[in-house]
Write a protein that holds these residues in place. Structure first.
Motif, PDB file in Angstrom:
ATOM      1  N   ARG A   7     -10.276  -1.145  -9.277  1.00 37.92           N
ATOM      2  CA  ARG A   7     -11.329  -0.970  -8.288  1.00 37.92           C
ATOM      3  C   ARG A   7     -11.578  -2.300  -7.585  1.00 37.92           C
ATOM      4  O   ARG A   7     -11.768  -3.326  -8.223  1.00 37.92           O
ATOM      5  N   SER A   8     -11.536  -2.254  -6.260  1.00 34.10           N
ATOM      6  CA  SER A   8     -11.868  -3.417  -5.439  1.00 34.10           C
ATOM      7  C   SER A   8     -12.996  -2.971  -4.512  1.00 34.10           C
ATOM      8  O   SER A   8     -12.751  -2.329  -3.498  1.00 34.10           O
ATOM      9  N   GLY A   9     -14.243  -3.264  -4.910  1.00 27.99           N
ATOM     10  CA  GLY A   9     -15.382  -2.698  -4.204  1.00 27.99           C
ATOM     11  C   GLY A   9     -15.391  -1.209  -4.446  1.00 27.99           C
ATOM     12  O   GLY A   9     -15.374  -0.751  -5.590  1.00 27.99           O
ATOM     13  N   ASP A  10     -15.345  -0.418  -3.381  1.00 30.20           N
ATOM     14  CA  ASP A  10     -15.305   1.037  -3.536  1.00 30.20           C
ATOM     15  C   ASP A  10     -13.922   1.609  -3.244  1.00 30.20           C
ATOM     16  O   ASP A  10     -13.771   2.804  -3.010  1.00 30.20           O
ATOM     17  N   VAL A  11     -12.900   0.756  -3.259  1.00 31.68           N
ATOM     18  CA  VAL A  11     -11.531   1.172  -2.953  1.00 31.68           C
ATOM     19  C   VAL A  11     -10.675   1.104  -4.215  1.00 31.68           C
ATOM     20  O   VAL A  11     -10.777   0.155  -4.997  1.00 31.68           O
ATOM     21  N   ASN A  12      -9.843   2.131  -4.419  1.00 30.73           N
ATOM     22  CA  ASN A  12      -8.908   2.171  -5.547  1.00 30.73           C
ATOM     23  C   ASN A  12      -7.563   1.604  -5.117  1.00 30.73           C
ATOM     24  O   ASN A  12      -6.975   2.069  -4.135  1.00 30.73           O
ATOM     25  N   ILE A  13      -7.090   0.614  -5.865  1.00 30.55           N
ATOM     26  CA  ILE A  13      -5.827  -0.061  -5.559  1.00 30.55           C
ATOM     27  C   ILE A  13      -4.811   0.303  -6.638  1.00 30.55           C
ATOM     28  O   ILE A  13      -5.021   0.043  -7.830  1.00 30.55           O
ATOM     29  N   ALA A  14      -3.690   0.919  -6.218  1.00 26.12           N
ATOM     30  CA  ALA A  14      -2.634   1.323  -7.150  1.00 26.12           C
ATOM     31  C   ALA A  14      -1.784   0.117  -7.534  1.00 26.12           C
ATOM     32  O   ALA A  14      -1.421  -0.694  -6.676  1.00 26.12           O
ATOM     33  N   TYR A  15      -1.476   0.025  -8.838  1.00 27.59           N
ATOM     34  CA  TYR A  15      -0.607  -1.078  -9.279  1.00 27.59           C
ATOM     35  C   TYR A  15       0.271  -0.644 -10.440  1.00 27.59           C
ATOM     36  O   TYR A  15       0.004   0.347 -11.127  1.00 27.59           O
ATOM     37  N   GLN A  16       1.350  -1.384 -10.642  1.00 24.79           N
ATOM     38  CA  GLN A  16       2.276  -1.192 -11.755  1.00 24.79           C
ATOM     39  C   GLN A  16       2.555  -2.548 -12.390  1.00 24.79           C
ATOM     40  O   GLN A  16       2.452  -3.581 -11.718  1.00 24.79           O
ATOM     41  N   VAL A  17       2.917  -2.533 -13.660  1.00 24.46           N
ATOM     42  CA  VAL A  17       3.260  -3.764 -14.380  1.00 24.46           C
ATOM     43  C   VAL A  17       4.596  -3.541 -15.066  1.00 24.46           C
ATOM     44  O   VAL A  17       4.793  -2.535 -15.759  1.00 24.46           O
ATOM     45  N   VAL A  71      -8.186   3.745   4.125  1.00 21.99           N
ATOM     46  CA  VAL A  71      -9.483   3.211   4.540  1.00 21.99           C
ATOM     47  C   VAL A  71      -9.688   3.492   6.025  1.00 21.99           C
ATOM     48  O   VAL A  71      -8.735   3.490   6.802  1.00 21.99           O
ATOM     49  N   GLY A  72     -10.932   3.732   6.412  1.00 19.42           N
ATOM     50  CA  GLY A  72     -11.229   4.051   7.799  1.00 19.42           C
ATOM     51  C   GLY A  72     -11.298   2.815   8.674  1.00 19.42           C
ATOM     52  O   GLY A  72     -10.675   2.742   9.725  1.00 19.42           O
ATOM     53  N   ALA A  73     -12.052   1.818   8.232  1.00 17.44           N
ATOM     54  CA  ALA A  73     -12.252   0.607   9.035  1.00 17.44           C
ATOM     55  C   ALA A  73     -11.087  -0.356   8.849  1.00 17.44           C
ATOM     56  O   ALA A  73     -10.415  -0.363   7.821  1.00 17.44           O
ATOM     57  N   LEU A  74     -10.857  -1.158   9.866  1.00 18.89           N
ATOM     58  CA  LEU A  74      -9.823  -2.184   9.804  1.00 18.89           C
ATOM     59  C   LEU A  74     -10.171  -3.187   8.701  1.00 18.89           C
ATOM     60  O   LEU A  74     -11.224  -3.824   8.754  1.00 18.89           O
ATOM     61  N   PRO A  75      -9.328  -3.328   7.673  1.00 16.68           N
ATOM     62  CA  PRO A  75      -9.652  -4.270   6.601  1.00 16.68           C
ATOM     63  C   PRO A  75      -9.434  -5.706   7.060  1.00 16.68           C
ATOM     64  O   PRO A  75      -8.533  -5.992   7.846  1.00 16.68           O
ATOM     65  N   THR A  76     -10.262  -6.587   6.559  1.00 17.57           N
ATOM     66  CA  THR A  76     -10.081  -8.007   6.858  1.00 17.57           C
ATOM     67  C   THR A  76      -9.039  -8.587   5.902  1.00 17.57           C
ATOM     68  O   THR A  76      -8.772  -8.013   4.832  1.00 17.57           O
ATOM     69  N   MET A  81      -7.118  -9.705   0.471  1.00 14.80           N
ATOM     70  CA  MET A  81      -6.845 -10.777  -0.473  1.00 14.80           C
ATOM     71  C   MET A  81      -7.602 -10.540  -1.776  1.00 14.80           C
ATOM     72  O   MET A  81      -7.086 -10.767  -2.873  1.00 14.80           O
ATOM     73  N   ASP A  82      -8.834 -10.036  -1.689  1.00 17.13           N
ATOM     74  CA  ASP A  82      -9.618  -9.797  -2.894  1.00 17.13           C
ATOM     75  C   ASP A  82      -9.036  -8.657  -3.730  1.00 17.13           C
ATOM     76  O   ASP A  82      -9.304  -8.565  -4.923  1.00 17.13           O
ATOM     77  N   ASP A  83      -8.233  -7.791  -3.101  1.00 16.11           N
ATOM     78  CA  ASP A  83      -7.547  -6.761  -3.865  1.00 16.11           C
ATOM     79  C   ASP A  83      -6.586  -7.389  -4.877  1.00 16.11           C
ATOM     80  O   ASP A  83      -6.364  -6.834  -5.956  1.00 16.11           O
ATOM     81  N   VAL A  84      -5.999  -8.536  -4.537  1.00 15.95           N
ATOM     82  CA  VAL A  84      -5.129  -9.256  -5.477  1.00 15.95           C
ATOM     83  C   VAL A  84      -5.931  -9.624  -6.715  1.00 15.95           C
ATOM     84  O   VAL A  84      -5.481  -9.421  -7.848  1.00 15.95           O
TER      85      VAL A  84
END
Length: 202
Positions: A7-17, A71-76, A81-84
């Motif tokens: 979770r990055s704020g209210d967005v779900n970020i998919a990842y693999q390891v 996401v609807g709005a253009l991400p900054t 970067m904070d998703d990292v």
């Protein structure tokens, strides 16, 4: 590999390891991505497995692409970067070498200056300092070239958009062209691709 979500704020970020090496490497793909499509192109899969031979590799789809939330709005750049950071935390990574491809490069650079204590190193592949031509930066596309690429996305999304400049040695390979086309379709919708391209230019 299994796909997880951070979770990055209210967005779900998919990842693999993948891998179990002594150093973590966060692989930040450029423009659009799709984790599952990485593994369906043999040369790309081999590249990732070779990284995992000496490190623990953390892969993710940036917000708006692939298996991550649209996401609807253009991400900054700062949000992306904070998703990292969110993915590293979810994967239990205290610090890592950041490997940025194309638009992933500026993102990794921003992360390294913002979270220096979590950055062990920085590797750049085919990246840039900025995406707009200037007298002191003549390598970037000029406005006309940028508009031509936006028009290509608008008219031809679903096909092998941009393959001639991104993979010239494979551009005539029918199997690779089919994979690239599918990878782009799975990675982003036409509208998202246009939005992300404009964000990169800005």
């Amino acid at each position: 590999p299994a796909t997880h979500y951070a979770r990055s704020g209210d967005v779900n970020i998919a990842y693999q390891v993948i891998g179990h090496g002594p150093v973590d490497v966060v692989f930040v793909m450029g423009w659009v991505s799709h984790l599952d499509c990485f593994w369906s192109e043999p040369t790309f899969a081999r590249f990732l497995r070779r990284l995992a031979a000496f490190s623990r590799v953390i892969l993710f789809d940036k917000r708006g692409t692939g298996l991550s939330d649209r996401v609807g709005a253009l991400p900054t750049l700062e949000q992306r970067m904070d998703d990292v950071r969110a993915v590293m935390t979810a994967a239990g990574s205290r610090d890592a070498v950041l490997l940025g491809v194309s638009e992933g490069g500026p993102m990794c650079s921003l992360f390294a200056t913002t979270y220096a204590e979590r950055t062990r190193g920085l590797v750049m592949i085919g990246t840039y300092a900025k995406r707009r031509w200037a007298p002191d930066y003549p390598w970037a596309p000029n406005v006309e070239a940028g508009e031509r690429f936006l028009a290509e996305i608008d008219r031809h999304w679903g096909g092998p958009v941009g393959i001639d400049t991104r993979a010239p040695s494979r551009a005539a390979d029918p199997a690779f062209r089919a994979w690239w086309s599918n990878y782009l379709r799975q990675g982003a919708s036409p509208g998202a691709a246009l939005t992300l391209t404009r964000m990169n230019a800005e």
